[in-house]
Design a protein around this motif. Sequence first.
Motif, PDB file in Angstrom:
ATOM      1  N   SER B  86       0.787  -1.193   0.124  1.00 22.91           N
ATOM      2  CA  SER B  86       0.018  -0.016   0.030  1.00 22.91           C
ATOM      3  C   SER B  86       0.811   1.454  -0.043  1.00 22.91           C
ATOM      4  CB  SER B  86      -1.015   0.167   1.174  1.00 22.91           C
ATOM      5  OG  SER B  86      -0.175  -0.183   2.349  1.00 22.91           O
ATOM      6  N   LEU B  87       2.018   1.179   0.003  1.00 22.65           N
ATOM      7  CA  LEU B  87       3.032   2.291   0.245  1.00 22.65           C
ATOM      8  C   LEU B  87       3.029   3.080  -1.202  1.00 22.65           C
ATOM      9  CD1 LEU B  87       6.235   1.266   1.929  1.00 22.65           C
ATOM     10  CD2 LEU B  87       4.354   2.331   2.922  1.00 22.65           C
ATOM     11  N   SER B  88       3.460   4.106  -1.491  1.00 25.78           N
ATOM     12  CA  SER B  88       3.427   4.914  -2.607  1.00 25.78           C
ATOM     13  C   SER B  88       4.999   4.374  -3.287  1.00 25.78           C
ATOM     14  CB  SER B  88       3.507   6.480  -2.640  1.00 25.78           C
ATOM     15  OG  SER B  88       4.697   6.861  -1.975  1.00 25.78           O
ATOM     16  N   ASP B  89       5.299   4.536  -4.558  1.00 29.09           N
ATOM     17  CA  ASP B  89       6.402   4.254  -5.158  1.00 29.09           C
ATOM     18  C   ASP B  89       7.666   4.945  -4.332  1.00 29.09           C
ATOM     19  OD1 ASP B  89       5.267   2.570  -6.737  1.00 29.09           O
ATOM     20  OD2 ASP B  89       5.565   3.762  -8.538  1.00 29.09           O
ATOM     21  N   ARG B  90       7.445   6.097  -4.079  1.00 27.95           N
ATOM     22  CA  ARG B  90       8.516   7.019  -3.549  1.00 27.95           C
ATOM     23  C   ARG B  90       8.832   6.489  -1.985  1.00 27.95           C
ATOM     24  NH1 ARG B  90       9.746  12.910  -4.201  1.00 27.95           N
ATOM     25  NH2 ARG B  90      11.090  13.336  -2.579  1.00 27.95           N
ATOM     26  N   GLU B  91       7.648   6.174  -1.247  1.00 29.50           N
ATOM     27  CA  GLU B  91       7.891   5.619   0.082  1.00 29.50           C
ATOM     28  C   GLU B  91       8.566   4.053   0.081  1.00 29.50           C
ATOM     29  OE1 GLU B  91       3.894   7.506   2.376  1.00 29.50           O
ATOM     30  OE2 GLU B  91       3.571   5.625   1.026  1.00 29.50           O
ATOM     31  N   PHE B  92       7.973   3.295  -0.984  1.00 24.91           N
ATOM     32  CA  PHE B  92       8.449   2.331  -0.938  1.00 24.91           C
ATOM     33  C   PHE B  92      10.072   2.104  -1.350  1.00 24.91           C
ATOM     34  CE2 PHE B  92       9.801  -1.478  -3.650  1.00 24.91           C
ATOM     35  CZ  PHE B  92       9.480  -2.471  -2.492  1.00 24.91           C
ATOM     36  N   GLU B  93      10.425   2.885  -2.200  1.00 28.90           N
ATOM     37  CA  GLU B  93      11.924   3.056  -2.566  1.00 28.90           C
ATOM     38  C   GLU B  93      12.694   3.352  -1.189  1.00 28.90           C
ATOM     39  OE1 GLU B  93      13.513   2.331  -5.191  1.00 28.90           O
ATOM     40  OE2 GLU B  93      11.446   1.575  -6.211  1.00 28.90           O
ATOM     41  N   ARG B  94      12.094   4.356  -0.478  1.00 25.01           N
ATOM     42  CA  ARG B  94      12.879   4.704   0.484  1.00 25.01           C
ATOM     43  C   ARG B  94      13.200   3.427   1.351  1.00 25.01           C
ATOM     44  NH1 ARG B  94      14.094   9.948   2.984  1.00 25.01           N
ATOM     45  NH2 ARG B  94      13.547  10.666   0.926  1.00 25.01           N
ATOM     46  N   VAL B  95      12.191   2.913   1.783  1.00 29.79           N
ATOM     47  CA  VAL B  95      12.259   1.548   2.733  1.00 29.79           C
ATOM     48  C   VAL B  95      13.287   0.575   2.002  1.00 29.79           C
ATOM     49  CG1 VAL B  95      11.128  -0.431   3.708  1.00 29.79           C
ATOM     50  CG2 VAL B  95      10.076   1.764   3.626  1.00 29.79           C
ATOM     51  N   LYS B  96      12.946   0.345   0.781  1.00 32.08           N
ATOM     52  CA  LYS B  96      14.037  -0.445   0.027  1.00 32.08           C
ATOM     53  C   LYS B  96      15.344  -0.053  -0.069  1.00 32.08           C
ATOM     54  CE  LYS B  96      14.551  -1.992  -4.726  1.00 32.08           C
ATOM     55  NZ  LYS B  96      14.022  -1.908  -6.108  1.00 32.08           N
ATOM     56  N   GLY B  97      15.638   1.143  -0.372  1.00 25.02           N
ATOM     57  CA  GLY B  97      16.875   1.724  -0.511  1.00 25.02           C
ATOM     58  C   GLY B  97      17.649   1.552   0.710  1.00 25.02           C
ATOM     59  N   GLN B  98      16.971   1.760   1.947  1.00 25.90           N
ATOM     60  CA  GLN B  98      17.464   1.881   3.093  1.00 25.90           C
ATOM     61  C   GLN B  98      17.884   0.341   3.841  1.00 25.90           C
ATOM     62  OE1 GLN B  98      15.388   4.691   5.573  1.00 25.90           O
ATOM     63  NE2 GLN B  98      16.371   6.547   4.325  1.00 25.90           N
ATOM     64  N   ARG B  99      16.790  -0.334   3.650  1.00 25.03           N
ATOM     65  CA  ARG B  99      16.883  -1.678   4.493  1.00 25.03           C
ATOM     66  C   ARG B  99      17.134  -2.978   3.369  1.00 25.03           C
ATOM     67  NH1 ARG B  99      12.966  -1.336   9.222  1.00 25.03           N
ATOM     68  NH2 ARG B  99      14.385  -3.030   9.657  1.00 25.03           N
ATOM     69  N   MET B 100      16.913  -2.780   2.261  1.00 27.27           N
ATOM     70  CA  MET B 100      16.837  -4.082   1.642  1.00 27.27           C
ATOM     71  C   MET B 100      17.658  -4.073   0.392  1.00 27.27           C
ATOM     72  SD  MET B 100      12.884  -4.835   0.867  1.00 27.27           S
ATOM     73  CE  MET B 100      11.749  -4.463   2.032  1.00 27.27           C
ATOM     74  N   SER B 101      18.531  -5.321  -0.039  1.00 31.32           N
ATOM     75  CA  SER B 101      19.287  -5.361  -1.143  1.00 31.32           C
ATOM     76  C   SER B 101      19.055  -6.514  -1.861  1.00 31.32           C
ATOM     77  CB  SER B 101      20.641  -5.049  -0.755  1.00 31.32           C
ATOM     78  OG  SER B 101      21.254  -4.000  -0.327  1.00 31.32           O
ATOM     79  N   LEU B 102      19.276  -6.464  -3.108  1.00 34.82           N
ATOM     80  CA  LEU B 102      19.077  -7.567  -3.966  1.00 34.82           C
ATOM     81  C   LEU B 102      20.419  -7.824  -4.701  1.00 34.82           C
ATOM     82  CD1 LEU B 102      17.291  -9.305  -5.864  1.00 34.82           C
ATOM     83  CD2 LEU B 102      16.925  -7.494  -7.361  1.00 34.82           C
ATOM     84  N   VAL B 103      20.353  -9.163  -4.780  1.00 37.23           N
ATOM     85  CA  VAL B 103      21.945  -9.638  -5.690  1.00 37.23           C
ATOM     86  C   VAL B 103      21.208 -10.563  -6.737  1.00 37.23           C
ATOM     87  CG1 VAL B 103      23.970 -10.595  -5.905  1.00 37.23           C
ATOM     88  CG2 VAL B 103      23.450  -9.625  -3.837  1.00 37.23           C
TER      89      VAL B 103
END
Lengths: 356, 370
Positions: B86-103
Amino acid sequence: MTDVSEPLLVVDDLEKYFPVKSGIIKRTSDHVKAVDGVSFDIERGETLALIGESGSGKSTVARTIIGLTGATGGTVRFDGEDITNATDEQLARLRSRVQMVFQDPTSSLNPRRTIGKSLAVPLKARGVPKSDLRERVVDLLERVELNDEYWNKYPHELSGGQKQRVNIARALAVEPELLLLDEPTSALDVSVQAKIIALLEDLQAEFGLTYLFITHDLSLVRNFADETAVMYLGEIQERGPTQEVFQRPRHPYSRALLSAIPVTTDEEEAYKPRHEPLRGEIPSPRDVPTGCRFHTRCPYATDACSADEPQFVAVDAGPSVRCHIYDEAYADAFDDVPEVAVAAVADETVASNQEP
Amino acid sequence: MRLDEPVAENPLLTVEDLEVGFESFDGLAEVIDGVNLSIGKGEVVTIAGETGCGKSVTMKSILRLLNQPPARVSGEITFDGTELLSLSDREFERVKGQRMSLVFQDPMSSLNPTFTIGEQLTDTAQFGGDSDTGVVEFFRRRFSGERDEARERVLEMLREVQMPDPENIMDSYPSQLSGGMRQRALIAQALLNEPDLLIADEIGTALDVTIHDQILDLLKDLIENHDLSVLMITHNLGVARQVSDRVYVMYGGRIVETAPTEELFENPKHPYTQGLIASIPRLTGDEMATGIDGSIPEYLDPPPGCRFAPRCPYATAECEEARPEMYERGPQTGVECVLYDEAVPASERPTVEETRSHMTRRPGKQTGGD
Ligand SMILES: Nc1ncnc2c1ncn2[C@@H]1O[C@H](COP(=O)(O)OP(=O)(O)OP(=O)(O)O)[C@@H](O)[C@H]1O
Ligand SMILES: Nc1ncnc2c1ncn2[C@@H]1O[C@H](COP(=O)(O)OP(=O)(O)O)[C@@H](O)[C@H]1O
Ligand code: SF4
Ligand code: SF4
Ligand SMILES: [Mg+2]
Ligand SMILES: [Mg+2]
């Protein structure tokens, strides 16, 4: 059929150097030593597995045998005949006796041709009359366990495993004696791979085929190959009966390959030599290390290993190995001779394989 | 349909009733069909299964990497208390950028060929967790002392992933690196923003076995040192066994079995899991199964009941009618198969050996099943 006692395929000291050209006038400045003195033979009806990591020269060996690329040294004999750098006339004859199956099941099929048409091509070339074509294609399909519905299908309608069956059927069309299988299952899932291996076993039993089976997956050939040869940087490092190579891998590289396989049971874990991740990566075949070419990554390497090239010698009348550890003359070079040198494991139990 | 899934204790990420369809000319392909999974804090969890079973689509839905449409994603994805879908793209990118990583699976396509490793990783170190920096801020950071600090951090990380000759690698382009080195560079990049959750899709499986082995060893050390929670995706069950605490086995867009790693390999329950394990060539020299007949379901028109039924040696009419429940068989252990209903006597449940024997020599020749 000159000499009945000679194996179907005899490869002796095969060499394939690719020239590296540089400078404005494209002078040959260097060589890629893709295959650098490889010898083995395969008896009629048997399977030799050629194992090794990417760039070790496996495909080049196969391509040289079948004449897709010329050898720069050594000889290849097929059924008693020297076919090294074969003439066009020899190649034409050879194509009906030796066939190759490649890794990528898709790129080896023409996307615009139905399976039926693809399979008819080699049959027509052999002079099968038009009226018999359909029947013969259906026969071929049956041999690889596909039904006649596949006659009208196009490659994109088939799964990877089905496409590889078609490739095998096409290779069988000329009724060959020797199949060069270059990683035929590497692009497939394990459950499909298992089916293709079972098919290859059945075909071998039925038609007495001889296989050169190339793979990077050592565990795959455990029950499949009579002999196994382990290749590294253009050279065979160990060659012997498959059982021996698995139960007592002698060359440090064979041991490393075996220990790196991720397995699914504790029982199999016990079959693996002690886990010793290799250092670094495979060097370029343009710049082969001096002495033993494995010394840059070998956990047992000593100074002698970078200075002198080990010979390929039989150990205890079993497999042949290219490593100083097994050479009396170098006993002093290894101050703490790793127990890997103990080749004659008296006790055949699993436990003896746990700690090298 | 909501299924109970044996959930991780203290979950960092939970996925509930995830459904993903893809719209196409031929209709809706119902790929992911009610997937539930969770990853506990500090836990290493694997999704294992063969090509096309939906592993990557699951991962992409979590990371919002699917284009919608044609994809249609529903369900609930909760990350540390925050519902992500339910997050906006911008909010989601923030969570993802700070706390998740993908290889990613393919190290070549995930690095930009036109920039050096140093430039790319330094950018990640500086802007990784904060993608919407203004232009002025961008130039301020890029051409100030902060850049040097970031470069230092990257070098340190390259050393940590045991990159050979890291100073030199900083000035190299991706094409100049071997596959193993590119994989190391990507792992370093993924760890630069100190993520809590690392998602790894088929890490190193395209590499040679000895290099793959090195990468797995490295990964195990990094998980330990960085306190990572990890979602690993792999088609190789041996890899799952080697690195993970818990495994989910996926088939036809559903989780069909889940258990702690040891339990799963010592006592695999679902007929698909058993067939898969039986198909893996064995070092002991025991006979290998001849594979599982048939192929994965057609997602445009999947089987109505158990999606494995057309290939299952134990299928009955019941299996073809309705989707089986996920039966709980012990702590964190579940099997989606009618044979694990309480009412079925244990003696009727197959062992791997039975399943192997069903698959060992073909009774009659099959046609076209791969
Ligand atoms: N036509 C060519 N020109 C120059 N070098 C070549 C050529 N063909 C192969 N090589 C080089 O020869 C070496 C051996 O290649 P080969 O394809 O035989 O390896 P392989 O063991 O089959 O590896 P893989 O597992 O990746 O298929 C490699 O370093 C490769 O780059
Ligand atoms: N963007 C997409 N559009 C349509 N179908 C897709 C898309 N991505 C994946 N699929 C389909 O979803 C299924 C699962 O794919 P995927 O998750 O990539 O499998 P894997 O388990 O091998 O990672 C496949 O049938 C695939 O073709
Ligand atoms: S000769 Fe030396 S470097 Fe080569 S494999 Fe044997 S011990 Fe290792
Ligand atoms: S539910 Fe039925 S078809 Fe599905 S796996 Fe279990 S026994 Fe097989
Ligand atoms: Mg090759
Ligand atoms: Mg995938």
